[in-house]
Design a protein around this motif. Structure first.
Motif, PDB file in Angstrom:
ATOM      1  N   HIS A  26       9.057   5.132  -6.906  1.00  0.00           N
ATOM      2  CA  HIS A  26       8.307   4.549  -5.802  1.00  0.00           C
ATOM      3  C   HIS A  26       8.913   5.059  -4.499  1.00  0.00           C
ATOM      4  O   HIS A  26      10.099   5.377  -4.447  1.00  0.00           O
ATOM      5  N   GLY A  27       8.096   5.115  -3.447  1.00  0.00           N
ATOM      6  CA  GLY A  27       8.646   5.591  -2.192  1.00  0.00           C
ATOM      7  C   GLY A  27       7.593   5.986  -1.194  1.00  0.00           C
ATOM      8  O   GLY A  27       6.534   5.353  -1.078  1.00  0.00           O
ATOM      9  N   TYR A  28       7.853   7.081  -0.497  1.00  0.00           N
ATOM     10  CA  TYR A  28       6.996   7.544   0.596  1.00  0.00           C
ATOM     11  C   TYR A  28       7.307   9.011   0.819  1.00  0.00           C
ATOM     12  O   TYR A  28       8.142   9.608   0.109  1.00  0.00           O
ATOM     13  N   SER A  43      16.895   4.385   0.348  1.00  0.00           N
ATOM     14  CA  SER A  43      15.953   5.499   0.278  1.00  0.00           C
ATOM     15  C   SER A  43      16.720   6.803   0.121  1.00  0.00           C
ATOM     16  O   SER A  43      17.701   7.045   0.816  1.00  0.00           O
ATOM     17  N   ARG A  82      12.043  -1.120  -6.248  1.00  0.00           N
ATOM     18  CA  ARG A  82      10.913  -1.700  -5.524  1.00  0.00           C
ATOM     19  C   ARG A  82      11.012  -3.221  -5.416  1.00  0.00           C
ATOM     20  O   ARG A  82      10.405  -3.835  -4.538  1.00  0.00           O
ATOM     21  N   TYR A 100      10.552  11.031  -0.610  1.00  0.00           N
ATOM     22  CA  TYR A 100      11.611  10.031  -0.674  1.00  0.00           C
ATOM     23  C   TYR A 100      11.345   9.049  -1.801  1.00  0.00           C
ATOM     24  O   TYR A 100      10.187   8.700  -2.081  1.00  0.00           O
ATOM     25  N   SER A 145       0.160   0.045  -1.938  1.00  0.00           N
ATOM     26  CA  SER A 145       1.159  -0.983  -1.630  1.00  0.00           C
ATOM     27  C   SER A 145       0.679  -2.327  -2.162  1.00  0.00           C
ATOM     28  O   SER A 145       0.005  -3.076  -1.455  1.00  0.00           O
ATOM     29  N   VAL A 197       2.070   7.379   3.128  1.00  0.00           N
ATOM     30  CA  VAL A 197       2.224   6.288   2.165  1.00  0.00           C
ATOM     31  C   VAL A 197       0.904   6.014   1.458  1.00  0.00           C
ATOM     32  O   VAL A 197      -0.161   6.412   1.920  1.00  0.00           O
ATOM     33  N   VAL A 248       3.969   2.896  -2.867  1.00  0.00           N
ATOM     34  CA  VAL A 248       4.996   2.072  -2.228  1.00  0.00           C
ATOM     35  C   VAL A 248       5.582   1.101  -3.248  1.00  0.00           C
ATOM     36  O   VAL A 248       6.807   0.945  -3.347  1.00  0.00           O
ATOM     37  N   HIS A 281      11.846   1.675   5.991  1.00  0.00           N
ATOM     38  CA  HIS A 281      12.516   2.948   6.259  1.00  0.00           C
ATOM     39  C   HIS A 281      11.724   3.805   7.243  1.00  0.00           C
ATOM     40  O   HIS A 281      12.304   4.450   8.122  1.00  0.00           O
ATOM     41  N   ALA A 326       9.694   0.757   1.692  1.00  0.00           N
ATOM     42  CA  ALA A 326       9.251   2.060   2.201  1.00  0.00           C
ATOM     43  C   ALA A 326       8.797   1.945   3.648  1.00  0.00           C
ATOM     44  O   ALA A 326       9.087   2.815   4.480  1.00  0.00           O
ATOM     45  N   LEU A 377      12.754   5.224  -3.618  1.00  0.00           N
ATOM     46  CA  LEU A 377      13.465   3.974  -3.363  1.00  0.00           C
ATOM     47  C   LEU A 377      14.358   3.616  -4.542  1.00  0.00           C
ATOM     48  O   LEU A 377      14.048   3.928  -5.692  1.00  0.00           O
TER      49      LEU A 377
END
Length: 535
Positions: free
Chosen positions: A488-490, A517, A510, A505, A155, A152, A449, A167, A164, A507
């Motif tokens: 956005h994600g991880y 996810s 956000r 991954y 954030s 990640v 994130v 999950h 994120a 999202l």
């Protein structure tokens, strides 16, 4: 170590994730109204074969909030057990929390078994903390079948919710989570973004030690962040926003000495609060560069690319190629290259806060250059190179990549954050002649994130206008295999002796605390190839 193939879509509701981490994120036990409490959760980090670093913060009295400087010294006990019910306690001890460390405490626990999951908790004055789960690293000479890390970056509390983290907290197949920097942001409320999803505290830009402590404490009120820390050991490095935007050795873009005081004092305050609040061991005083090992499968070299760098170069003045300018500092670069040469592991992972792959912008339309530049931390006046990235310090990059090539160091994988986009890249020795010039490493870049990316800055639906820029960038940079400028994600890094694979991954939203996810893409590099292919 178990390995389960990711599904194309994983939908985890807030209720399901909360249930999954309930043993580790349970509320504190009953206590007197004016007695100690554990409001900021627990954390672990920097796993070793025989131990791990444990963290918590106790609030000894209601007035002893983060940054207050109030509250008495308080004895905090800790215990580590093999089971979630703490029937088999294998280690215990105590430490004193005081206002001098903002009532944060750490226990560097040793004597544990390698490659083993443990549960831990703290207690003070009749109050008990939530319980956490952690895991030690494999033994130095062990040959683990695999390693799986959540990855990640970036954030921003005001830009959205930390789904994120939720999950990742719900997964039970991770050995640790790697945070590549911008764990928090220093801005005043409404500065970035202009329309916050939720306000942070304090409302003003953080400058003093008390400010940084308050901001760290406020981030730890987020339930998804607390759940992440309780579920997995976190391995963290910093980037710039832990101090101020576009930080360098003697200043930052977002620091005005006449208005915000001396930079050295501000940086010292930020660093002190960081080490108080994060489950991180400083290997070199006041920095975050250090090295962890996961048996003979992989070592993880963690870089500090803010403490030693020269100021970012102006665009178009040729300074990016000045051999006297440095991103890493000479000592850190020597530490990295010697560590890579001496390593006997199959894979060499490098936790890298800014992108190392060179990028030219080709025929990207002018109206997209501003938003892209803002994601990259560049001036609005032009976009020649990523001057805040390794592109702005080509001599250090040439030394490092030349070392990999000349010493035939294979299977080097850079794991990068910072730029709020997903990327999968080959890292060429000389980009101008690639693919005739060899690729000497690979790079997997994780998106933010929550922090703004291109569609957020343009105010358009994702994957509309940015597609033009993505096509142009890939056409001008044949080593860039894939990029996503809007999501956005991880990510999850899955390493086996045969390959290192990054699962990216994204999202659904956000701004939605219950965001779902989706597995967007997977890319891998096979043993010995130094090239990225789609998995």
């Amino acid at each position: 170590m178990t390995h389960t193939a990711p599904t194309r879509r994983t939908v985890v509701t807030a209720a399901a994730a909360a249930a999954a981490v309930l043993p580790m994120a349970a509320a504190t036990t009953a206590r007197a109204a004016d007695g100690p409490a554990f409001h900021h959760g627990v954390a672990s980090g920097d796993p070793l074969p025989d131990g791990v670093l444990l963290w918590t913060r106790v609030t000894p009295t209601p007035a002893a909030v983060p940054g207050s400087g109030e509250g008495p010294d308080t004895e905090v006990t800790w215990e580590v057990a093999r089971d979630a019910e703490f029937r088999t306690v294998v280690a215990s001890g105590s430490v004193t929390a005081s206002a001098a460390s903002d009532h944060t405490v750490k226990a560097d626990v040793r004597g544990l078994e390698a490659d083993t999951a443990y549960h831990y908790r703290f207690a003070a004055g009749g109050a008990q903390s939530p319980a956490g789960r952690t895991r030690t690293a494999p033994a130095t000479g062990a040959a683990p079948a695999g390693l799986r890390l959540g990855v990640v970056s970036c954030s921003n509390y005001e830009a959205g919710h930390f789904a994120a983290y939720r999950h990742l907290a719900a997964r039970r197949d991770l050995h640790a989570v790697l945070h590549l920097g911008d764990y928090l942001y220093e801005y005043a409320t409404g500065s970035y973004p202009a329309d916050p999803v939720r306000p942070h505290r304090p409302a003003h830009e953080i400058v003093t030690l008390a400010d940084y402590r308050v901001r760290h404490g406020h981030y730890r009120t987020d339930p998804d962040l607390r759940a992440l820390h309780a579920a997995h050991p976190v391995i963290a490095i910093w980037d710039d926003h832990e101090t101020a935007n576009d930080a360098w050795r003697e200043g930052a873009q977002n620091h005005t000495p006449g208005e915000e005081g001396d930079w050295a004092a501000r940086r010292s305050a930020a660093v002190r609060a960081y080490f108080e609040w994060m489950p991180v061991r400083p290997a070199v005083e006041g920095t975050t560069y250090r090295r962890l090992r996961f048996g003979t499968l992989a070592d993880l070299h963690l870089l500090d690319l803010r403490s030693f760098r020269d100021q970012q170069a102006g665009i178009g003045n040729g300074a990016v190629d000045d051999p006297a300018r440095t991103l890493t500092g000479a000592a850190q670069l020597d530490w990295l290259t010697s560590g890579l040469s001496a390593s006997d592991t199959r894979w060499h992972l490098i936790g890298n806060s800014v992108m190392i792959s060179p990028v030219a912008f080709g025929s990207v339309p002018a109206y997209l250059l501003g938003p892209i530049g803002e994601c990259l931390g560049l001036p609005a006046g032009g976009l020649a190179v990523f001057t805040d990235q390794w592109d702005g310090y080509t001599a250090d990059r040439d030394r490092l990549l030349g070392h990999l090539h000349e010493r035939r160091v294979t299977n080097t994988v850079f794991l990068t954050g910072d730029i709020h986009m997903h990327w999968a890249n080959d890292v060429p020795l000389r980009a101008a002649t690639y693919p005739l010039s060899p690729s000497v490493a690979t790079e997997f870049v994780v998106t933010s994130v929550t922090s703004d990316n291109v569609d957020d800055l343009l105010g358009v639906p994702p994957h509309t206008l940015s597609g033009v820029a993505e096509t142009a960038i890939k056409a001008a940079n044949r080593h860039v295999r894939w990029l996503d400028m809007d999501s956005h994600g991880y990510a999850v890094l899955d390493v086996t002796p045969e390959r290192a694979r990054m699962d990216y991954y994204v999202l659904s939203d956000r701004a939605d605390p219950a965001a779902t996810s989706t597995l967007a893409r997977s890319y891998q590099t096979l043993d010995g190839t130094q090239r990225v292919t789609r998995a």
